[in-house]
Design a protein around this motif. Structure first.
Motif, short mmCIF file in Angstrom:
data_model
loop_
_atom_site.label_atom_id
_atom_site.label_comp_id
_atom_site.label_asym_id
_atom_site.label_seq_id
_atom_site.Cartn_x
_atom_site.Cartn_y
_atom_site.Cartn_z
N GLY A 1 7.55 -1.94 2.09
CA GLY A 1 6.14 -1.90 2.66
C GLY A 1 5.95 -0.42 3.22
O GLY A 1 5.03 -0.28 3.89
N GLY B 1 0.11 0.67 5.45
CA GLY B 1 -0.54 1.56 6.80
C GLY B 1 0.40 1.47 7.98
O GLY B 1 0.27 2.41 8.80
N SER C 1 4.53 -11.00 13.25
CA SER C 1 3.20 -10.79 13.87
C SER C 1 3.11 -11.61 14.91
O SER C 1 3.98 -12.46 15.13
CB SER C 1 2.10 -11.18 12.91
OG SER C 1 1.00 -11.26 13.42
N1 NAP Z 1 -2.06 -4.48 9.83
C1 NAP Z 1 -2.09 -5.50 10.96
O1 NAP Z 1 -3.36 -5.91 11.70
C2 NAP Z 1 -0.69 -6.27 10.91
C3 NAP Z 1 -0.63 -6.86 12.19
C4 NAP Z 1 0.53 -7.75 12.68
C5 NAP Z 1 1.45 -7.41 11.66
N2 NAP Z 1 1.35 -6.86 10.44
C6 NAP Z 1 2.33 -6.95 9.42
O2 NAP Z 1 2.86 -5.78 9.39
C7 NAP Z 1 3.36 -5.51 7.84
C8 NAP Z 1 2.72 -4.23 7.16
O3 NAP Z 1 1.38 -4.45 7.35
P1 NAP Z 1 0.19 -3.11 6.89
O4 NAP Z 1 -0.89 -3.15 7.72
O5 NAP Z 1 1.11 -1.97 6.82
O6 NAP Z 1 -0.12 -3.51 5.54
P2 NAP Z 1 -0.63 -2.75 4.35
O7 NAP Z 1 -1.28 -1.38 4.69
O8 NAP Z 1 -1.82 -3.68 3.64
O9 NAP Z 1 0.50 -2.38 3.50
C9 NAP Z 1 1.31 -3.53 2.84
C10 NAP Z 1 2.62 -3.09 2.31
O10 NAP Z 1 3.31 -3.96 1.60
C11 NAP Z 1 3.46 -3.73 0.26
N3 NAP Z 1 3.71 -4.79 -0.52
C12 NAP Z 1 2.56 -5.78 -0.85
N4 NAP Z 1 2.86 -6.76 -1.71
C13 NAP Z 1 4.09 -6.56 -2.01
C14 NAP Z 1 5.11 -7.14 -3.13
N5 NAP Z 1 4.69 -7.79 -3.70
N6 NAP Z 1 6.25 -6.37 -3.26
C15 NAP Z 1 6.49 -5.35 -2.53
N7 NAP Z 1 5.62 -4.72 -1.68
C16 NAP Z 1 4.42 -5.08 -1.37
C17 NAP Z 1 2.47 -2.63 -0.08
O11 NAP Z 1 3.16 -1.83 -1.05
P3 NAP Z 1 2.49 -1.36 -2.38
O12 NAP Z 1 1.11 -1.95 -2.43
O13 NAP Z 1 2.30 0.10 -2.29
O14 NAP Z 1 3.44 -2.06 -3.57
C18 NAP Z 1 2.46 -2.07 1.23
O15 NAP Z 1 3.38 -1.14 1.35
C19 NAP Z 1 3.01 -6.71 7.12
O16 NAP Z 1 4.13 -7.51 7.01
C20 NAP Z 1 1.83 -7.25 8.00
O17 NAP Z 1 1.94 -8.74 8.00
C21 NAP Z 1 0.20 -6.20 9.98
#
Ligand code: NAP
Length: 269
Positions: free
Chosen positions: A12, A16, A140
């Protein structure tokens, strides 16, 4: 372990949260192997990180819903001599439980639960041979508190937390330390406009991703078993663990916000 000793495989990385995590780890002296699906995005990220990386950053493409791709990433991680895996890849799912299409449920479970499990399993033989290694799951707060509108997402993150806890206890006393970090809502593209509206209506705080990056560095270095980001979320996790039925009464505003925000939800597939 100290960041300067860490060789981190970061899934990931292009996300973001992943981007500031990569930058923070590099800044603190770690080496980072960036993982994501798109070579172009990964190469661009590595270039963007240039000022902080000093040759300590590499990348590898992998799709975490493809078992063969996970195997290849695990082999690459072992060859690169990774001693820490940070699982930050993830997929969202928000909306009334009955409205989430089957492919979207499948995607959220595969990306947030099965993928990290399979990657961990594939990395374990290598990690267990090292004197010290760490596996850090980015879960989370919703891996410990079920909120209206997040049934599928909570299923994935509760599952991940159970996996992390069980594995930590199974591997206890050995070289592999298993950890779970639970951020609260964070300002990234992960959250659709409907989620932001829901958060505003329910008074749910949203963190800057830099805060999560700081917390990742902190759990790397202090090796905490489990940590949640933010207050009152930390208190909510404790209360929910102790008296979940009692907390059920407090979610009427979330049900209303879910109903209101659903009108603005994009079609999910
Ligand atoms: N944002 C929030 O509010 C929040 C809160 C709590 C926890 N989280 C957790 O934090 C983590 C990161 O969230 P974020 O906000 O950074 O999300 P994001 O901006 O949507 O980024 C998602 C990341 O996951 C990767 N990804 C998605 N599907 C994939 C797949 N099939 N294979 C490999 N990579 C994949 C994407 O890579 P590519 O698209 O470049 O391949 C991207 O790097 C997640 O696990 C999320 O559940 C987020």
């Amino acid at each position: 372990m100290k960041a300067g000793e860490a060789r981190v495989l970061l899934t990931g990385a292009t996300g973001g949260i992943g981007r500031p995590v990569a930058a923070r780890l590099l800044q603190a002296g770690a080496r980072v192997l960036l993982a994501g699906r798109s070579p172009a995005r990964l190469a661009a990220l590595a270039r963007d990180l240039e000022p902080t990386q000093a040759g300590r950053c590499d990348w590898h493409e992998a799709d975490l819903v493809e078992p063969a791709s996970i195997e290849t990433l695990a082999r690459a991680g072992a060859q690169w001599r990774c001693n820490v895996v940070v699982h930050a890849a993830g997929a969202p799912a928000f909306g009334p439980a009955g409205s989430i299409p089957v492919p979207a449920i499948q995607r959220v479970l595969d990306t947030n639960l099965l993928g990290p499990m399979l990657l961990t399993q594939a990395m374990l033989p290598h990690l267990a041979r090292l004197a010290r290694s760490q596996v850090i799951f980015i879960g989370s707060v919703l891996g410990a508190i079920g909120l209206p509108g997040y049934a599928a997402y909570c299923a994935s993150k509760f599952g991940l937390r159970g996996y992390a806890q069980s594995l930590r206890r199974e591997l206890g006393g050995g070289p592999v330390r298993v950890q779970y970090l639970g951020p609260r809502s964070t300002r990234t593209a992960f959250n659709a406009a409907a989620v932001e509206a829901y958060n505003r209506a329910t008074g749910t705080a949203m963190d800057d991703p830099a805060r999560v990056a700081d917390e990742v560095l902190r759990v790397l270095e202090d090796e905490a078993a489990e940590r949640f980001v933010g207050f009152p979320e930390r208190l909510g996790v404790r209360l929910n663990g102790a008296v979940p039925g009692w907390l059920d009464r407090s979610f009427a505003p979330h049900r209303r916000a879910l109903a209101d925000s659903s009108a603005h939800l994009p079609q999910q597939g």
